[in-house]
Write an enzyme that holds these catalytic residues in place. Structure first.
Site, PDB file in Angstrom:
ATOM      1  N   HIS A 100       7.756  -0.036   4.438  1.00  0.00           N
ATOM      2  CA  HIS A 100       8.435   0.646   3.196  1.00  0.00           C
ATOM      3  C   HIS A 100       7.319   0.154   2.227  1.00  0.00           C
ATOM      4  O   HIS A 100       6.953  -0.807   2.107  1.00  0.00           O
ATOM      5  CB  HIS A 100       9.603   0.309   2.941  1.00  0.00           C
ATOM      6  CG  HIS A 100      10.747   0.641   3.682  1.00  0.00           C
ATOM      7  ND1 HIS A 100      11.251   1.867   3.931  1.00  0.00           N
ATOM      8  CD2 HIS A 100      11.418  -0.123   5.015  1.00  0.00           C
ATOM      9  CE1 HIS A 100      12.263   1.928   4.967  1.00  0.00           C
ATOM     10  NE2 HIS A 100      12.103   0.932   5.623  1.00  0.00           N
ATOM     11  N   GLY A 101       7.244   1.031   1.252  1.00  0.00           N
ATOM     12  CA  GLY A 101       6.478   0.701   0.145  1.00  0.00           C
ATOM     13  C   GLY A 101       6.907   1.095  -1.241  1.00  0.00           C
ATOM     14  O   GLY A 101       7.952   1.874  -1.405  1.00  0.00           O
ATOM     15  N   SER A 161       5.891   3.575  -3.083  1.00  0.00           N
ATOM     16  CA  SER A 161       5.793   4.876  -2.951  1.00  0.00           C
ATOM     17  C   SER A 161       6.661   5.601  -1.885  1.00  0.00           C
ATOM     18  O   SER A 161       6.616   6.978  -1.925  1.00  0.00           O
ATOM     19  CB  SER A 161       4.199   5.448  -2.908  1.00  0.00           C
ATOM     20  OG  SER A 161       3.699   5.012  -1.663  1.00  0.00           O
ATOM     21  N   VAL A 211       7.010   4.859   5.558  1.00  0.00           N
ATOM     22  CA  VAL A 211       6.051   5.226   6.398  1.00  0.00           C
ATOM     23  C   VAL A 211       6.422   5.224   7.833  1.00  0.00           C
ATOM     24  O   VAL A 211       7.145   4.246   8.153  1.00  0.00           O
ATOM     25  CB  VAL A 211       4.760   4.351   6.516  1.00  0.00           C
ATOM     26  CG1 VAL A 211       3.853   4.689   7.258  1.00  0.00           C
ATOM     27  CG2 VAL A 211       4.155   4.050   4.868  1.00  0.00           C
ATOM     28  N   ASP A 249      -7.659   0.458  -6.671  1.00  0.00           N
ATOM     29  CA  ASP A 249      -6.310  -0.421  -6.183  1.00  0.00           C
ATOM     30  C   ASP A 249      -7.216  -0.743  -5.016  1.00  0.00           C
ATOM     31  O   ASP A 249      -6.366  -0.832  -3.949  1.00  0.00           O
ATOM     32  CB  ASP A 249      -5.213   0.376  -5.927  1.00  0.00           C
ATOM     33  CG  ASP A 249      -4.086  -0.750  -5.993  1.00  0.00           C
ATOM     34  OD1 ASP A 249      -4.373  -1.939  -6.258  1.00  0.00           O
ATOM     35  OD2 ASP A 249      -3.009  -0.363  -5.231  1.00  0.00           O
TER      36      ASP A 249
END
Length: 952
Positions: free
Chosen positions: A657-658, A660, A663, A780
């Protein structure tokens, strides 16, 4: 009476003896305290305890007078670490010299130094010191104060204006101070000769009263926020030898009065907003060696009088609006080392005498209106390292001798009207890494001797008149990552041997007269940028090219065909001729069987979907009516459809999990694996109704990744977008990200693997910065955004905040005003400019390099408060032992320590606080190639006598 006097004398002598004995005892105690507090191999040279009251006077770094009293403690560059013991002047009351520079003093400034009333020299530069500074007023004997290259914060110590005996003050590279202005009280320091306050958060203007400090020989105020004009009163500093005020925001003209500084050796006014002309009087100065004023708004020409100089070594005036003809005898009477005239409006012929002294390293005149031919004399300038005259109006033949210069690294003659051929003598260019001749009228064949220039990394000969074959011998250029030959008249088959160029990122052979088939072996270069369009190629297109969606890259070859039926290519290429009748009958059976199996698979798929539909709705919030209502944007030939992807978005497939989104790792029915990033769209108002749209970061990632192909950039297969969510489907990276590979206990990478990863990342970034029509700034770069495939090949990922720079020249530092990035990897200029440039990516990459070298995270508790990996490393690198100390302890057995230190030095260049001092990613790639741990020989090049701040 005499007896009384005699008794008093004996008492005084006894008292002095006892005092001396007491001092010696205290001194011995403090020497022991230092050895206990500071660690490092050097401390073993202090053999304690030792015999005799003053035996420590023989220790290296300790100076004693005839009475055994310590007056000097010099521990500079000893690779020491720890906290300096307190009470120094209680133990060493007669101390006059204290040098602790280039060590790692893990504490703030040692305030006990203020009690050293005899102290004359204090040097604690490059010691990793943090915190605030005290009032220096008690140190009235101080003559030299050097606290440069530390990390002090809080208020700048204006108390230095009370040090009336001071002769040298150096606070260079302390960007953590609060904004401050130069106080007029500093003019009280009448003995002051050296004043270095660069990159110390100074703001305001340069006050006119600075001109009253007539003892100054060195004035450096660079890298601050100074505004206003340069005061003409600086012309009164008749002892001044060095004037450096670059990288500020100064405006106005260069005062004619600076021509009064008859002892001036070095002046640097670069990186400001200065206008007007270069004063002729300044160019007449008899001892002037360095004149730098690049990146300003200067107009007019180069004063003719500068040709008479016998001392000038560096003239750097690029990126201005200067015009007219360059004096033809420029450099004739001096040992010119650097000539940078690029990005101005100069016209006429190039100066032919610049290498008369035989020392010229840089000849940079790109982006002007120069005409005429290339001076023959430059072909005999054997010292030359970089020769760039691209984007001019030069004509005539290129002198053959230019191609065989033994030390030249870059030859860039592109975008001119030059003629002639590439000579066989290019075999002698052993140090050549970049050959750029595109957009000229170069003719003849490509000599096989080009393959002997073994250092070549980039070759661009596009849009010329070259003919004949592509030499198969080019395959021996093992470092080559770009081969651009498009727009010529090359008429041979494509050599299959090109597939052995494992570092190749760009292969463009389009718009030639090439014949024969596309070698199947070239598919080994995928997924890099390949273009064979508009030739005379024939035969079947290799299936891997079709799967990569590269149909446009083979278009314009009427005799090519596709071996399998693909709707996508029907209107571009025909099917290849059918096989014989017997083979066709066999194929019918195969096709029939395939159809039956497909029907069976479809039935199973439908059953499976019906069975899981309700579960799908509960787990993912996607209703049955919209489960398959995705718009598909594909960038490669797909071996799956949206149904198979959507069905697999279940909890057991989640791998992360991020910020954004979520996944998933999905194994397809064909055995392949993909990674899917699922992002929810954000609601935005549109008139009276609400609707869901692409998130801005998602759109950026799709637009960026969908348009580029490079082996070190993660492949985006497609994007599925709907009213509810958006899905990005990537190639799957089985070895996760570089952060985990470096910092988890269960993983270990040896140095060759780390070097290979570093080089791959650098090549990917160089492609983004230099090989596209418009450069892309990732913004980034960090180890968690570097993914590793099955063979640990790195791929740059997560382009959600990437920015395409609409810049004319890839080498420019175009900017964007959106704040982005991750703490620990952010370039320091963000603090006051809020702009991202390609040099910001270079800085972030430097942090990644330091992680690879040290095995440490960007921020660790052991670094101390307000310190990061860059400050920690910087405090340990003064000596070779210090450099070795920062290497990952897990690699202590490695036989590649020299190569690791090479890469450490690259990392330090990448993380320079001033963007102009950082290399480009193209240069980084070359430096990493030279640091190859398995490289058998070294490239010899002449040593530089200067350090250019921003060579073009």
């Amino acid at each position: 009476m005499a007896t009384t006097h005699y008794s008093l004398l004996l008492f005084t002598i006894s008292l002095l003896f006892l005092q001396s004995l007491c001092i010696q005892t205290n001194q011995s105690t403090f020497i022991s305290l230092i050895k206990q507090s500071l660690s490092g191999p050097f401390m073993s040279s202090w053999a304690l305890p030792c015999s005799g009251d003053t035996c420590f006077c023989t220790f290296p770094g300790i100076g004693c007078d005839d009475n055994g009293i310590v007056f000097k403690l010099d521990l500079s560059s000893r690779s020491l670490a720890g906290e300096f013991p307190p009470g120094i002047c209680s133990y060493l009351p007669k101390l006059r010299v204290l040098r602790l520079d280039h060590n790692d003093i893990r504490s703030g400034f040692p305030v006990d130094v203020l009690n050293c009333s005899f102290l004359e020299v204090l040097n604690m530069s490059c010691s990793g010191l943090t915190g605030t500074l005290p009032d220096f007023s008690p140190l009235q004997s101080l003559r030299s104060l050097d606290l440069s290259n530390n990390f002090f914060s809080g208020d700048f110590p204006l108390s230095i204006t009370n040090l009336t005996n001071i002769e040298a003050i150096n606070f260079n590279q302390n960007p953590g101070f609060r904004f401050w202005k130069l106080p007029e009280d500093i003019t009280r320091l009448t003995k002051l000769k050296l004043l270095i306050l660069s990159t110390s958060s100074m703001r305001g203007d340069i006050p006119p009263w600075v001109g009253n400090m007539t003892s100054l020989t060195d004035l450096e105020l660079s890298g601050n926020l100074l505004t206003g004009s340069i005061p003409a009163t600086l012309g009164k500093l008749h002892n001044l030898q060095f004037l450096e005020i670059y990288y500020n925001r100064l405006t106005g003209v260069i005062p004619e009065e600076l021509g009064n500084l008859t002892k001036l050796i070095d002046i640097d006014l670069s990186g400001n907003e200065l206008s007007g002309q270069i004063p002729e009087k300044l160019c007449e100065l008899p001892e002037l060696e360095v004149l730098q004023a690049y990146s300003n708004k200067l107009t007019g020409g180069i004063p003719q009088v500068l040709c008479n100089s016998t001392t000038l070594t560096i003239l750097s005036i690029y990126r201005n609006s200067l015009s007219g003809q360059v004096p033809p005898e420029l450099g004739k009477y001096s040992g010119l080392v650097v000539l940078e005239l690029s990005e101005n409006q100069f016209s006429g012929e190039l100066p032919a005498e610049t290498c008369a002294g035989g020392q010229l390293l840089y000849f940079l005149a790109l982006g002007n209106f120069f005409s005429g031919s290339l001076p023959e004399s430059l072909g005999y300038c054997r010292s030359l390292i970089r020769f760039r005259v691209n984007d001019n109006q030069l004509r005539g033949s290129v002198p053959e001798s230019i191609f065989s210069l033994p030390h030249v690294s870059i030859i860039d003659l592109s975008f001119n009207l030059l003629q002639g051929s590439i000579p066989k003598s290019i075999a002698g260019a052993k140090n050549l890494s970049g050959l750029f001749l595109q957009n000229n009228q170069i003719s003849g064949s490509l000599p096989i001797q080009i393959s002997w220039a073994s250092g070549l990394v980039k070759i661009d000969l596009s849009n010329n008149m070259l003919s004949g074959p592509i030499p198969a011998e080019i395959s021996s250029l093992s470092k080559l990552n770009q081969l651009s030959l498009q727009g010529n008249m090359l008429d041979s088959p494509i050599p299959p041997s090109l597939s052995s160029l494992k570092s190749l990122n760009v292969l463009n052979l389009s718009n030639n007269l090439l014949t024969g088939e596309i070698p199947e072996s070239l598919c080994d270069l995928l997924p890099n940028s390949l273009d064979f369009s508009n030739n005379r190629l024939s035969g079947p297109v290799p299936i891997p090219l079709l799967k990569e969606g590269l149909i446009e890259s083979v278009s314009g070859n009427p005799s090519l065909c596709v071996p399998i039926h693909l709707n996508l290519t029907d209107h571009l290429l025909p099917l290849c001729p059918q096989p014989s009748l017997r083979k066709r009958l066999n194929n019918i059976w195969v096709i029939g069987l395939s159809i039956m199996l497909s029907m069976f698979g479809i039935l199973l798929l439908a059953k499976r979907w019906i069975h899981k539909r309700n579960q799908e709705e509960e787990q993912d919030g996607i209703s049955s009516s919209s489960s398959f209502s995705y718009d598909v944007t594909s960038f490669h030939k797909l071996s799956f459809d949206q149904h198979e992807i959507v069905e697999a978005l279940i909890d057991k497939n989640i791998v992360g999990h991020g910020g954004s989104g979520t996944v998933y790792k999905i194994e397809l029915s064909n055995g392949e694996r993909v990674a899917v990033k699922k992002l929810w769209s954000r609601k935005v108002k549109d008139g009276s109704s609400d609707h869901l749209s692409f998130d801005r970061e998602l759109r950026s990632e799709v637009e960026t990744l969908g348009s580029i192909r490079h082996k070190n950039i993660v492949k985006l297969y497609c994007c599925f977008s709907s009213l509810d969510s958006n899905l990005l489907v990537y190639e799957y990276m089985p070895n996760g990200n570089l952060w985990d590979a470096l910092h988890n206990e269960w993983s270990f990478l040896d140095w060759p693997a780390r070097h290979r990863i570093a080089l791959g990342i650098a090549q990917g970034l160089a492609y983004l910065h230099h090989d596209l029509l418009f450069p892309i700034v990732h913004r980034d770069i960090k180890t968690s955004n570097i993914l590793l495939d099955a063979s640990f090949e790195p791929k740059v990922a997560d382009f959600g905040i990437a920015k395409v720079l609409q810049a004319r020249d890839h080498d420019h530092d175009s900017t964007t005003t959106v704040i982005a990035g991750t703490y620990g990897y952010l370039a320091p200029e963000y603090a006051y400019t809020f702009k991202a440039t390609t040099k910001c990516d270079v800085y972030s990459f430097g942090v990644v390099l330091m992680e690879l070298i040290t095995g440490k995270k960007p921020n660790e508790p052991e670094f101390g408060e307000n310190r990061d990996i860059i400050r920690w490393v910087s405090s340990k690198i003064a000596s070779r032992e210090g450099e070795t100390e920062v290497l990952d302890k897990r690699l202590s057995w490695s036989p590649f320590k020299d190569e690791m230190i090479q890469v450490l030095r690259i990392a330090l260049r990448c993380t320079c606080s001033s963007p102009g001092l950082r290399p480009s990613m193209n240069e980084v790639v070359q430096l990493l190639i030279e640091a190859d741990p398995f490289k058998s020989d070294s490239i010899n090049s002449p040593s530089s006598k200067f350090k250019a701040k921003n060579p073009t």
